[in-house]
Design an enzyme around this catalytic site. Sequence first.
Site, short mmCIF file in Angstrom:
data_model
loop_
_atom_site.label_atom_id
_atom_site.label_comp_id
_atom_site.label_asym_id
_atom_site.label_seq_id
_atom_site.Cartn_x
_atom_site.Cartn_y
_atom_site.Cartn_z
N HIS A 100 0.83 -1.21 0.00
CA HIS A 100 0.00 0.00 0.00
C HIS A 100 0.86 1.25 0.00
CE1 HIS A 100 -4.05 1.51 0.12
NE2 HIS A 100 -3.66 2.46 0.95
N GLU A 122 -12.74 -8.71 -3.92
CA GLU A 122 -11.31 -8.75 -3.64
C GLU A 122 -10.87 -10.00 -2.88
OE1 GLU A 122 -10.23 -5.34 -1.29
OE2 GLU A 122 -12.11 -5.40 -0.16
N ASP A 169 -5.82 -7.01 -3.78
CA ASP A 169 -6.09 -8.02 -2.76
C ASP A 169 -6.56 -9.33 -3.38
OD1 ASP A 169 -5.31 -6.83 -0.43
OD2 ASP A 169 -7.24 -5.91 -0.01
N CYS A 207 -10.68 -1.40 -9.92
CA CYS A 207 -10.03 -0.27 -9.26
C CYS A 207 -8.68 -0.66 -8.67
CB CYS A 207 -10.93 0.31 -8.17
SG CYS A 207 -11.44 -0.89 -6.93
#
Length: 607
Positions: free
Chosen positions: A220, A465, A489, A536
């Site tokens: 991240h 995800e 993920d 996304c």
Amino acid sequence: MPRRTTKGSPVAAGTGKATSEKGAAREILLEGLGVSAGIAIGEAHVVEIGVVNVPDYEIAAESVDAELERFRDALAKSERQLRKLKKKSAELHGAAAEELEFLLDAHLQMLSGSRVVRGVEKRILETQQNAEAAVQAEINAVAHDFEHLNDPYLSARAKDVREVGDRLLRNLTKTPFEAFKHLPEGAVVIAEELTPADTALLDPKRIHGFATELGGAESHTAIMARSLALPAVLGLAGLTSAIRTGDIVIIDGAGGRVFINPTAARLEEFHRRQLELEKTERILSRLKKLPAITRDGQRIGMLVNLELPRELDMALAAGAEGIGLLRSEFLFMNRVDLPSEDEQAEAYRTLVEGMEGKPVTIRTLDVGGDKLAPSLRDRLGETANPALGLRAIRLGLQERPLLETQLAAILRASAFGPVRILLPMISSLSEVKQVREILLQVAKRLKRRGVKMADPLPPMGVMIEVPGAALAADALAQVSDFFAVGSNDLTQYTLAIDRGEEQVAHLYNPLHPAVLRLIQFATEAALRARIPISVCGEIAGDPKFAPLLLGLGIQDLSMAPVNLPRVKQRIRNIDYLAATRCARLIMDQWDTGRIAMLLDDFNALAV
């Protein structure tokens, strides 16, 4: 694999810096993982997560065992960090590698039943001191003894003792990072590691780029760097020992290279490349007002992922048609208290109004894994595998006031423009139904208060995800208004790979046939149910994946603002029917290498 190259004479032992015969610094090249494209040239500033305040208080007798356990947890975490760094140091060569390995071994020894450890435990047991104060007192005592030895070598070890103490205190206090506040404009940040919360504090107007020893390409932290358009390289073995604050440094975010004390010729080369990148950006900016339409007329929605409110201007400048994913974690980062309903509502309203009628998709809080919020640490607790623990919608459903407050804030913001609600880490229908019931209850309370909100209520969708959600997509589509595929993920959970762990980063591959089949399954379920579906994850912002995603039926892509022009340019050069045929061919494959080759061939022919 990260490696080190020195232009000129060998690296001087113990300094981490190449020197000439006259002592002048020479160029050093370190290679790691390029996670955010771009070039940064500037003065290095080596930063460390420091401890602002060390609390000092007496603990109750019945709390001594718990305090000892807290200290031992910090001890174990410190050992894991040092062993991780030692593995990275093995990738270096020569005297610098030996020096670094020796130093890390010395630090590890201090954490393994040494005088320091025994002294801290004794202070906690006998004086009932809290762990932080006990560590600081014992470190000061041991360092003082070393400093007063007659042997110069041994007295110099006091610095190592204090470094070990600092690491223990950082892990005990978990103090939010504040070392960026006083950095000069144009600084290049150098650190052992930066968390996503640390990265959120980087201001692109002042900080030109960063590099760290640890971190993976799909962590991240890497995603934050791309969102902020900050050139960044992670996983650089020996970085902090090779560089000093004040050194001139070049960050090559695309090539994964860091040049320390570059030559004049190297500086000229990268200044020239910077100008070329700026020229390319100006050309791409002309696409801002043009739609993303394939050559045979298929229109694709171009949305953006937002990590922080300050990215709003970047999104508008890139020509975003909406926010496909607003990561609401920014409201919970770097603070010890929870944001109120009013504070959240104001933050969302500002973004909704700023998008001027374009849709804003707000994801409910998703903390856990590598996204930690100090204000929620007590509720999250310690777990062996945070990525699979109490996080995202699971936390919201367990801590209902937390979820209700956020939903109320989102509903209040919906009065100012189109809003959608996105639920993270959904794995079952019951979770969606529970949130819908909560949403209705919150809406009723707001109506009784006379609060304005959208009518009808905002659409509510789910993140696809986890493999379970993808496989249950047909059922989830019956209780959802839209899908958003979180490929990051989804890849991590499908392949059982920690995307933030650089030692297995090379195994992370969104082109794995299992991942692609899950995306295909979810897409087909959404199309059958006639609900929108977007991607996304990071693959949405990589132009090379665009033909495959379009070919699978995805018609909305959401990405970091910096990536939008390049993806739009790629889409405008694609034939949609040809992309569909390519996707069908790819979905018949089981070999990842063959899949990558077919996609590369298509991209080469379609340019």
